[in-house]
Design a protein around this motif. Structure first.
Motif, PDB file in Angstrom:
ATOM      1  N   ARG A 279      13.578   4.473  -6.589  1.00  0.00           N
ATOM      2  CA  ARG A 279      14.668   4.848  -5.483  1.00  0.00           C
ATOM      3  C   ARG A 279      15.434   3.422  -5.541  1.00  0.00           C
ATOM      4  NH1 ARG A 279      18.567   7.413  -4.045  1.00  0.00           N
ATOM      5  NH2 ARG A 279      17.693   9.279  -4.809  1.00  0.00           N
ATOM      6  N   GLU A 280      14.467   2.560  -5.507  1.00  0.00           N
ATOM      7  CA  GLU A 280      15.051   1.374  -5.493  1.00  0.00           C
ATOM      8  C   GLU A 280      15.594   0.542  -6.076  1.00  0.00           C
ATOM      9  OE1 GLU A 280      13.011  -2.180  -3.776  1.00  0.00           O
ATOM     10  OE2 GLU A 280      12.384  -2.130  -5.707  1.00  0.00           O
ATOM     11  N   GLN A 281      15.418   0.768  -6.971  1.00  0.00           N
ATOM     12  CA  GLN A 281      16.477   0.396  -8.469  1.00  0.00           C
ATOM     13  C   GLN A 281      17.494   1.091  -8.649  1.00  0.00           C
ATOM     14  OE1 GLN A 281      15.446  -1.880 -11.026  1.00  0.00           O
ATOM     15  NE2 GLN A 281      13.907  -1.880  -9.582  1.00  0.00           N
ATOM     16  N   LEU A 282      17.606   2.852  -8.185  1.00  0.00           N
ATOM     17  CA  LEU A 282      18.765   3.118  -8.194  1.00  0.00           C
ATOM     18  C   LEU A 282      19.978   2.330  -6.687  1.00  0.00           C
ATOM     19  CD1 LEU A 282      21.228   5.453  -9.195  1.00  0.00           C
ATOM     20  CD2 LEU A 282      19.337   6.926  -7.220  1.00  0.00           C
ATOM     21  N   ASP A 283      19.327   2.170  -5.698  1.00  0.00           N
ATOM     22  CA  ASP A 283      20.160   1.594  -4.812  1.00  0.00           C
ATOM     23  C   ASP A 283      20.511   0.370  -5.512  1.00  0.00           C
ATOM     24  OD1 ASP A 283      19.312   3.255  -2.906  1.00  0.00           O
ATOM     25  OD2 ASP A 283      17.784   2.518  -2.665  1.00  0.00           O
ATOM     26  N   PHE A 284      19.577  -0.491  -6.313  1.00  0.00           N
ATOM     27  CA  PHE A 284      20.266  -1.284  -6.571  1.00  0.00           C
ATOM     28  C   PHE A 284      21.973  -1.473  -8.013  1.00  0.00           C
ATOM     29  CE2 PHE A 284      15.588  -3.889  -6.148  1.00  0.00           C
ATOM     30  CZ  PHE A 284      16.025  -4.188  -5.274  1.00  0.00           C
TER      31      PHE A 284
ATOM     32  N   ILE B  52      19.963  -1.687 -15.689  1.00  0.00           N
ATOM     33  CA  ILE B  52      18.823  -0.829 -14.756  1.00  0.00           C
ATOM     34  C   ILE B  52      18.796   0.077 -14.618  1.00  0.00           C
ATOM     35  CG2 ILE B  52      18.579  -1.004 -12.156  1.00  0.00           C
ATOM     36  CD1 ILE B  52      19.128  -3.558 -11.844  1.00  0.00           C
ATOM     37  N   LEU B  53      19.408   1.457 -14.451  1.00  0.00           N
ATOM     38  CA  LEU B  53      19.998   2.494 -14.580  1.00  0.00           C
ATOM     39  C   LEU B  53      19.130   3.788 -15.781  1.00  0.00           C
ATOM     40  CD1 LEU B  53      23.440   3.334 -13.578  1.00  0.00           C
ATOM     41  CD2 LEU B  53      21.450   3.976 -11.866  1.00  0.00           C
ATOM     42  N   ASP B  54      19.319   2.460 -16.600  1.00  0.00           N
ATOM     43  CA  ASP B  54      18.518   3.005 -17.970  1.00  0.00           C
ATOM     44  C   ASP B  54      17.079   2.832 -18.586  1.00  0.00           C
ATOM     45  OD1 ASP B  54      18.604   4.567 -20.734  1.00  0.00           O
ATOM     46  OD2 ASP B  54      17.640   1.968 -21.056  1.00  0.00           O
ATOM     47  N   LYS B  55      16.510   1.941 -17.213  1.00  0.00           N
ATOM     48  CA  LYS B  55      15.434   1.611 -17.146  1.00  0.00           C
ATOM     49  C   LYS B  55      14.436   2.338 -16.237  1.00  0.00           C
ATOM     50  CE  LYS B  55      15.060  -3.627 -18.803  1.00  0.00           C
ATOM     51  NZ  LYS B  55      14.392  -4.634 -18.159  1.00  0.00           N
ATOM     52  N   ALA B  56      15.283   2.905 -15.149  1.00  0.00           N
ATOM     53  CA  ALA B  56      14.684   3.525 -14.003  1.00  0.00           C
ATOM     54  C   ALA B  56      15.204   4.773 -14.612  1.00  0.00           C
ATOM     55  CB  ALA B  56      15.686   3.362 -12.662  1.00  0.00           C
TER      56      ALA B  56
ATOM     57  N   SER C 116       0.817  -1.166  -0.100  1.00  0.00           N
ATOM     58  CA  SER C 116      -0.056  -0.377   0.254  1.00  0.00           C
ATOM     59  C   SER C 116       0.876   1.164  -0.316  1.00  0.00           C
ATOM     60  CB  SER C 116      -0.963   0.071   1.040  1.00  0.00           C
ATOM     61  OG  SER C 116      -0.265   0.313   1.976  1.00  0.00           O
ATOM     62  N   HIS C 117       2.443   1.316   0.382  1.00  0.00           N
ATOM     63  CA  HIS C 117       2.990   2.236   0.722  1.00  0.00           C
ATOM     64  C   HIS C 117       4.469   2.218  -0.510  1.00  0.00           C
ATOM     65  CE1 HIS C 117       1.906   3.563   4.572  1.00  0.00           C
ATOM     66  NE2 HIS C 117       1.690   2.178   4.646  1.00  0.00           N
ATOM     67  N   GLN C 118       3.838   1.446  -1.426  1.00  0.00           N
ATOM     68  CA  GLN C 118       4.621   1.110  -2.514  1.00  0.00           C
ATOM     69  C   GLN C 118       4.466   2.119  -3.590  1.00  0.00           C
ATOM     70  OE1 GLN C 118       7.889  -0.177  -3.293  1.00  0.00           O
ATOM     71  NE2 GLN C 118       7.385  -1.306  -1.571  1.00  0.00           N
ATOM     72  N   ASN C 119       4.805   3.274  -4.431  1.00  0.00           N
ATOM     73  CA  ASN C 119       4.964   4.345  -5.059  1.00  0.00           C
ATOM     74  C   ASN C 119       5.690   4.411  -6.366  1.00  0.00           C
ATOM     75  OD1 ASN C 119       7.314   6.007  -4.187  1.00  0.00           O
ATOM     76  ND2 ASN C 119       5.528   6.276  -2.509  1.00  0.00           N
ATOM     77  N   VAL C 120       6.241   5.052  -7.449  1.00  0.00           N
ATOM     78  CA  VAL C 120       6.959   5.192  -8.042  1.00  0.00           C
ATOM     79  C   VAL C 120       7.977   6.205  -7.547  1.00  0.00           C
ATOM     80  CG1 VAL C 120       7.422   6.765 -10.313  1.00  0.00           C
ATOM     81  CG2 VAL C 120       5.425   5.516 -10.110  1.00  0.00           C
ATOM     82  N   ARG C 121       8.417   6.772  -6.823  1.00  0.00           N
ATOM     83  CA  ARG C 121       9.585   7.347  -6.128  1.00  0.00           C
ATOM     84  C   ARG C 121      10.319   5.704  -5.487  1.00  0.00           C
ATOM     85  NH1 ARG C 121       5.233  11.161  -4.665  1.00  0.00           N
ATOM     86  NH2 ARG C 121       5.210  12.995  -6.127  1.00  0.00           N
ATOM     87  N   LEU C 122       9.602   4.869  -4.809  1.00  0.00           N
ATOM     88  CA  LEU C 122      10.168   4.136  -3.453  1.00  0.00           C
ATOM     89  C   LEU C 122      10.467   3.322  -5.056  1.00  0.00           C
ATOM     90  CD1 LEU C 122       7.952   3.270  -0.836  1.00  0.00           C
ATOM     91  CD2 LEU C 122      10.312   4.372  -1.205  1.00  0.00           C
ATOM     92  N   GLN C 123       9.819   3.245  -5.945  1.00  0.00           N
ATOM     93  CA  GLN C 123      10.119   1.746  -6.844  1.00  0.00           C
ATOM     94  C   GLN C 123      12.068   3.274  -8.123  1.00  0.00           C
ATOM     95  OE1 GLN C 123       7.242   1.062 -10.084  1.00  0.00           O
ATOM     96  NE2 GLN C 123       5.727   1.250  -8.641  1.00  0.00           N
TER      97      GLN C 123
ATOM     98  N   ASN D 180      14.383  15.376 -10.816  1.00  0.00           N
ATOM     99  CA  ASN D 180      15.652  15.344  -9.863  1.00  0.00           C
ATOM    100  C   ASN D 180      16.474  13.555  -9.766  1.00  0.00           C
ATOM    101  OD1 ASN D 180      15.418  17.832  -8.680  1.00  0.00           O
ATOM    102  ND2 ASN D 180      13.864  17.216  -8.067  1.00  0.00           N
ATOM    103  N   SER D 181      15.820  12.267  -9.386  1.00  0.00           N
ATOM    104  CA  SER D 181      15.723  11.474  -9.629  1.00  0.00           C
ATOM    105  C   SER D 181      16.563  11.394 -10.880  1.00  0.00           C
ATOM    106  CB  SER D 181      14.898  10.469  -8.740  1.00  0.00           C
ATOM    107  OG  SER D 181      14.048  10.514  -7.560  1.00  0.00           O
ATOM    108  N   ALA D 182      15.788  11.599 -11.412  1.00  0.00           N
ATOM    109  CA  ALA D 182      16.638  10.728 -13.453  1.00  0.00           C
ATOM    110  C   ALA D 182      18.235  11.921 -13.483  1.00  0.00           C
ATOM    111  CB  ALA D 182      15.615  11.669 -14.734  1.00  0.00           C
ATOM    112  N   PHE D 183      18.092  13.157 -12.662  1.00  0.00           N
ATOM    113  CA  PHE D 183      19.433  14.350 -12.784  1.00  0.00           C
ATOM    114  C   PHE D 183      20.294  12.904 -12.419  1.00  0.00           C
ATOM    115  CE2 PHE D 183      22.906  16.538 -11.363  1.00  0.00           C
ATOM    116  CZ  PHE D 183      23.228  17.051 -12.550  1.00  0.00           C
TER     117      PHE D 183
END
Length: 515
Positions: free
Chosen positions: A97-102, A118-122, A88-95, A133-136
């Motif tokens: 951020r998670e991909q960037l961490d991976f 992974i970065l290209d898809k994120a 219920s707390h999953q959203n695009v921002r978290l997704q 900001n995340s894209a940058f």
């Protein structure tokens, strides 16, 4: 009676839903070693407790005093991790951020191509959802990997990343300047309300123009447009230019309807845009359009597809009820509006932990004004006292001031003359202290102070004289703000014509919108 102790951990535990508590216990129970842990025992104790009491925690024997701070900190962290894993707390921002961490983990393990994939898809996900900001940040990590000449990718890769970084940086700078301007203007209106004179108007205009970034010829997206409309909206509100408020609030809401995926991605901004749209229409006094927009708003937020968390649900409660009440002020249907108050008061109890004192006091002011319009002056005074007697209240100055002015008028109407002189003195001192003594307030206080010297048969003439004086301020750019909170003109006309104030307001409304 002692006040309940406030504690962040306790507030977090009490905010959890049944499903979130169940998931937390499943999460910590995945390791058998946790089943008898101190932090889980503390969770169960806090879950059952009605108030936070440190002494009772220590008395339970779960932890020693020296251990309590560490156990609480660990429990707090574990709850947050559990909530992060909750669907219920999953959203695009978290997704993103998670991909960037991976990707970062893979990069540090030397798996560069996997990291870049992974970065290209994120990055694509971030750009589509206006998370620039995340894209940058993603592009910057891509540049770090490519700069090591490890992947030997296509020749134009460096140029592509450089151009992308430049575009994202430019758009982020514009968004940052616009969001700063919007926030600063919002801060001004929260603290002091609308501009009070020509000098303030010029200062705000210069402040706005000096900080408004030049966007001509620049590529801007959803996010930049949103902040631009917000900035213009607050500027228009400060100047009491309600037609432009309506214009930019409409642009704000239309922007979401043109980009429907953004409604669930940014539900709070969507709700706030509708709130200001309805507020603008309320100030303009266009009830047919107001009702239409309110119904549209309700149909969207009541749809099962509209994502709701605790924060969003609270905002829906606030905005829906504020504007359901406001519709009755437009046409003077106060008696009808009184039926809303008991239900809203019950809901305020339900939402007490999620409704700040400022919004609660706005409800009280609206309840007081509704009762005043219906002729229930003593009940009006009861609600106003909740505002005036609150010495710790951080609330907009204009609402504090008009609460006191309405309190004076309600006391006069209720025939409570025995301490009117004391109220006059305290109100006058308060307004002077707040630097809020405008011509309308001056005339009102002077009038009420002089009532004791007016013979009953001269009273109607006195009302007429005050009415004549105040009418000159009705369309004044800086004095008319007084009539947004308290329709003194209609009250005077009700006294002159011996009619209820609701009847006077309704007649004015029907003359504008006869259908």
């Amino acid at each position: 009676m002692t006040k309940d102790q406030k504690d962040n951990l306790f507030s977090l535990v009490k905010s959890l839903t049944k499903s979130e508590k169940r998931q937390f216990k499943l999460y910590v129970g995945r390791l058998g070693v946790n089943s008898d842990s101190k932090f889980l025992k503390l969770f169960n104790l806090l879950d059952k407790a009605k108030t936070y009491n440190e002494a009772s925690i220590l008395k339970s024997g779960i932890v020693k005093k020296s251990q309590l701070a560490n156990v609480k900190a660990h429990l707090y962290k574990q709850i947050l991790i559990s909530l992060k894993l909750n669907p219920s707390h999953q959203n695009v921002r978290l997704q993103i951020r998670e991909q960037l961490d991976f990707a970062s983990i893979l990069y540090h393990k030397g798996l560069y191509k996997q990291s870049l994939k992974i970065l290209d898809k994120a990055k694509e996900l971030a750009i589509v959802n206006e998370e620039k900001n995340s894209a940058f940040e993603i592009v910057e990590l891509e540049k770090i990997i490519e700069a090591q000449y490890i992947t030997r990718s296509i020749n134009t890769r460096a140029d592509e990343l450089a151009v992308q970084a430049k575009e994202l940086s430019s758009q982020n700078v514009i968004a940052s300047k616009l969001s700063n301007l919007s926030l600063q203007l919002y801060s001004i209106i929260l603290k002091t309300g609308y501009v009070k004179n020509e000098e303030e108007s010029q200062m705000v205009t210069q402040y706005f123009n000096d900080r408004l970034p030049n966007i001509k010829g620049k590529k801007i997206g959803f996010r930049e447009k949103l902040w631009l409309y917000k900035a213009y909206l607050w500027y228009s509100f400060l100047l009491q230019d309600f037609l432009n408020c309506y214009k930019y609030a409409s642009k704000w809401v239309d922007l979401f309807h043109q980009n429907p995926s953004m409604i669930n991605h940014n539900p709070v901004f969507y709700l706030k845009g509708n709130n200001y749209l309805l507020e603008s229409l309320f100030f303009i006094g266009n009830k047919p359009k107001f009702i239409k927009k309110l119904d549209q708003f309700k149909s969207v937020v009541d749809d099962t597809k509209f994502n709701k968390d605790e924060n969003v649900s609270t905002l829906i409660f606030l905005y829906t009820n504020f504007h359901t009440i406001n519709q009755h002020f437009i046409d003077g249907s106060f008696e009808e509006g009184l039926n809303l108050i008991p239900e809203i008061e019950n809901d305020l109890i339900t939402y007490k932990d999620r409704t700040d004192p400022h919004h609660k006091m706005i409800f009280y002011y609206k309840f007081a004004s509704m009762h005043f319009g219906a002729g229930n002056n003593k009940t009006c005074i009861k609600y106003l006292d909740k505002i005036i007697s609150n010495k710790t209240l951080s609330m907009r100055e204009d609402l504090l001031c008009f609460s006191r002015v309405l309190n004076l008028v309600a006391h006069y109407e209720a025939g409570l003359d025995y301490h009117l002189e004391t109220l006059l003195r305290s109100t006058y001192k308060f307004l002077i202290k707040m630097n809020e003594l405008h011509e309308v307030q001056k005339e009102m206080i002077k009038f009420i102070r002089g009532l004791q010297d007016i013979y009953p048969h001269d009273l109607k003439n006195a009302f007429k004289e005050l009415h004549k004086t105040l009418k000159t301020f009705e369309d004044h750019p800086f004095e008319r703000r007084a009539f947004l909170y308290l329709d003194i003109i209609s009250w005077l006309e009700s006294k002159i014509n011996n009619k209820p104030v609701s009847e006077i307001i309704n007649a004015k409304y029907l003359s504008k919108y006869p259908s």
